[in-house]
Design an enzyme around this catalytic site. Structure first.
Site, PDB file in Angstrom:
ATOM      1  N   ASP A 512       0.838  -1.199   0.000  1.00  0.00           N
ATOM      2  CA  ASP A 512       0.000   0.000   0.000  1.00  0.00           C
ATOM      3  C   ASP A 512       0.873   1.250   0.000  1.00  0.00           C
ATOM      4  O   ASP A 512       1.968   1.249   0.557  1.00  0.00           O
ATOM      5  CB  ASP A 512      -0.872   0.036   1.269  1.00  0.00           C
ATOM      6  CG  ASP A 512      -1.944  -1.042   1.242  1.00  0.00           C
ATOM      7  OD1 ASP A 512      -2.216  -1.570   0.146  1.00  0.00           O
ATOM      8  OD2 ASP A 512      -2.492  -1.349   2.310  1.00  0.00           O
ATOM      9  N   ASP A 514       0.855   3.806   1.783  1.00  0.00           N
ATOM     10  CA  ASP A 514       0.660   4.575   3.015  1.00  0.00           C
ATOM     11  C   ASP A 514       1.791   4.241   3.992  1.00  0.00           C
ATOM     12  O   ASP A 514       2.710   3.496   3.654  1.00  0.00           O
ATOM     13  CB  ASP A 514      -0.723   4.281   3.626  1.00  0.00           C
ATOM     14  CG  ASP A 514      -0.860   2.816   4.032  1.00  0.00           C
ATOM     15  OD1 ASP A 514       0.130   2.048   3.890  1.00  0.00           O
ATOM     16  OD2 ASP A 514      -1.952   2.428   4.480  1.00  0.00           O
TER      17      ASP A 514
END
Ligand code: 0RA
Length: 650
Positions: A512, A514
């Site tokens: 991801d 993030d």
């Protein structure tokens, strides 16, 4: 030599050399500087700086300043004696012109100086000149300033006097030829890592890096200074800055055996990693070689002898192996070799046999003295070695268990692996995907002919802090090994990889975009860095780059990877009008459907993969130990400064 060549040689060796120099270098630049990408571009700077370092090592210079100019030209200034500018009798031109235009001419005017520096390929400054669209050399010497300029290595005019000065030194300014290099932008971090390394390897020299492309909040150019008073001792402290030391002092050994100067600094910490960085004539020998072998031998023999004599090993029921003596060891070895033979894939492996004995002898002698004089440290080290041996013994059982499970004998791939159908490793890709859910999407989206998917559950083990047998206990890590098809190593060499068995030549980490994803990505990279380094060195490890945004209006949509792209897309859709544009921020892979994931991140014709490379071994080691270690403040600072998930091209 052929008759024709003989005739040519007697005809005029020098003039032929000149031709060969300029044209051959421009025709086959990679042969001289390694490549024409990022590495080669930076190599030009190292080549020029090395000449100034040589001048400093000869005792005539103590300050070197490197500037990145606004147009990505480079200027290197030193306060040495200045390159001689007088007429060269035989050549009928200035010595400076010869140095700048004849291949390998650099050293021949100064027979006294012992050349120990000199870049990886030792090609000299004329090579940089040949690969520069423009170069200018200014010499401050004997109260005068002389200058000469060149285009693609050819002088634009004879050396001329342009003024007087009471300064001394040389200023080299060059613009890498944009028609030769694939990249044109210098990396401040890459240059600063090298200058820092040079400062530690050559104590007492002041090195400065100034970036004239950027200003800080006070309108001053970004700059960094490097200076080391204690050399390797400080280097080892810097490398081990975020680890917990086992002994207080850095063990420092200097000596000369068979006219080979040997310097070693080493310390033990409470980690389970071995971090040895070796250098020959200031060049990082990634692939090791005879000096490293000599160090290992000397270290093993001396510590073993001490441990046996102290009675500490009497009760052990098994032999201590070489690795046990190096667990938790951080060391820098620097040798100076007059005629180094570099071998190996990347020409960073020292081949000179005589160096092995010299380093072995130097280490044995000096370490024995150290242990006798520091019994408390000696006991700490011996205790640690015995602990390592016991852990290795336990790890062997774990390894046997894994290998017996059949994973390495052909069958038994991990249940979670969705394999591809092709068996041609060079065409196959393995995606290591964060989480089962994204793993499922990737399985749907992939091209099953050549793309395999292995989902990894949550955070994989932090190998930076775990002992070997814990690492092999870990299911996710075992799955990676079995999916890749490589062995876990032998007892003699636990890190040896049988790359010929590797089932995929692209291993792609897909996480991801993030903070959590970046952490997982770093954990996986740390695992590969510490346990499968050969795989990185062969260029098999990549990072996928999923888009950060999807910008939509009506039926149109654009994926964006950066803030700038997003802004541009929004602008374009609005086209000056006040309409609403939908911006979706992708936080996780799970927010994309299979088709989107394929389109943006997995499709070879459209995706961007970032290859993981090790630019600077010492710096990579320090960064991994910091990112994955216990010490939180430096980690936070690094992540804030580098936005680590955007960029960790170590
Ligand atoms: C050979 C002889 C002398 C100086 C140098 C080389 C020299 C080369 C470079 C390259 C960059 N900076 C440099 N500084 C010095 C001078 C010998 C003498 O003066 O006797």
């Amino acid at each position: 030599m052929s008759e024709k060549k003989k005739a040519a040689a007697s005809y005029s060796a020098e003039s032929i050399q000149v031709l060969e120099g300029l044209e051959a270098v421009r025709k086959r630049p990679a042969m001289y500087i390694g490549d024409i990408g990022v590495k080669g571009l930076h190599h030009l700077v190292y080549e020029v700086v090395d000449n100034s370092i040589d001048e400093a090592l000869a005792g005539h210079c103590d300050t070197i300043e490197v500037r990145i100019l606004p147009d990505n030209s480079i200027s290197v200034k030193d306060n040495g004696r200045g390159i001689p500018v007088d007429m060269h009798a035989k050549e009928k031109r200035s010595a400076l012109e010869v140095v700048m235009t004849v291949l390998h001419a650099g050293g021949k005017f100064d027979k006294d100086s012992y050349k120990v520096s000199g870049g990886l390929h030792g090609v000299g400054v004329s090579c940089v000149n040949a690969l520069s669209s423009h170069m200018r050399t200014e010499v401050y010497r004997d109260g005068k300033i002389h200058v000469q300029e060149y285009a693609m290595g050819k002088p634009l005019y004879p050396v001329k006097e342009i003024g007087t000065s009471d300064q001394r030194g040389t200023v080299q300014t060059f613009t890498p030829d944009a028609s030769i290099f694939q990249v044109h932008e210098y990396s401040f971090d890459t240059l600063s890592a090298r200058l820092r390394e040079l400062a530690y390897l050559n104590k007492g020299i002041k090195l400065t890096l100034i970036d004239e492309r950027h200003k800080d909040e006070n309108e001053a150019f970004i700059q960094e200074h490097f200076f080391s008073e204690q050399g390797l001792v400080e280097f080892v402290r810097y490398l081990d800055g975020t680890r917990q030391p086992l002994i207080e002092d850095v063990i420092h050994m200097t000596g000369e055996k068979q006219s080979i100067p040997v310097e070693i600094a080493m310390v033990y910490n409470d980690s389970f990693n071995e971090n040895i960085h070796s250098y020959v004539n200031n060049i990082n020998t990634h692939e090791g070689g005879t000096h490293l072998a000599g160090f290992r031998r000397g270290l093993t023999r001396t510590l073993k002898k001490y441990a046996d004599n102290s009675g500490a090993t009497a009760k052990l029921k098994f032999e201590i192996s070489g690795d046990d003596f190096r667990e938790g060891l951080t060391a820098v070895i620097s040798v100076k070799v007059a005629e180094p033979q570099f071998e190996g894939q990347t020409k960073t492996k020292l081949g000179n046999n005589e160096v092995m004995g010299a380093v072995d002898m130097a280490v044995s002698e000096m370490l024995e003295n150290y242990l006798e004089e520091h019994p408390k440290d000696a006991k700490q080290i011996v205790d640690k070695v015995i602990l390592a041996a016991q852990a290795r013994h336990a790890a062997r059982k774990a390894r046997e268990l894994v290998q017996r499970k059949g994973a390495f004998s052909g069958g038994g791939l991990p249940g979670k692996l969705a394999d591809c159908s092709s068996r041609d490793a060079s065409a196959c890709e393995l995606f290591l995907v964060e989480g089962d859910s994204a793993g499922g999407t990737a399985k749907q989206g992939r091209n099953r002919e050549f793309q395999a998917i292995l989902p990894l559950r949550g955070k994989i083990l932090n190998v930076e802090k775990a002992m070997q047998h814990k690492i092999l206990d870990n299911e996710e890590i075992r799955n990676i090994y079995t999916a890749l098809g490589v062995h876990i190593g032998t007892e003699d060499d636990p890190k040896a990889l049988n790359l010929e068995k590797l089932r995929y030549h692209k291993i792609i980490i897909m996480c991801d975009a993030d903070v959590d994803g970046s952490h997982i990505q770093t954990l996986i990279m740390t695992f590969f860095y510490r346990h499968m380094q050969a795989l990185i060195e062969n260029g098999y490890l990549y990072i996928a780059t999923p888009p950060l945004y999807l910008v939509r209006k009506g039926g149109q949509q654009v994926y964006c990877w950066t803030e700038a792209e997003r802004e541009a897309a929004v602008e374009k859709f609005k086209a000056g009008k006040e309409t609403s544009v939908n911006v979706q921020r992708y936080k996780g892979l799970g927010e994309m459907n299979a088709e989107q994931l394929w389109e943006t991140t997995m499709d070879p014709s459209n995706r961007t993969l970032r290859q993981v490379t090790i630019e600077n071994g010492a710096e990579a080691d320090r960064i991994f130990s910091m990112l994955m270690g216990d010490d939180v403040p430096p980690r936070r600072e690094f992540i804030e400064k580098n936005a680590v998930y955007a960029k960790l091209d170590v």
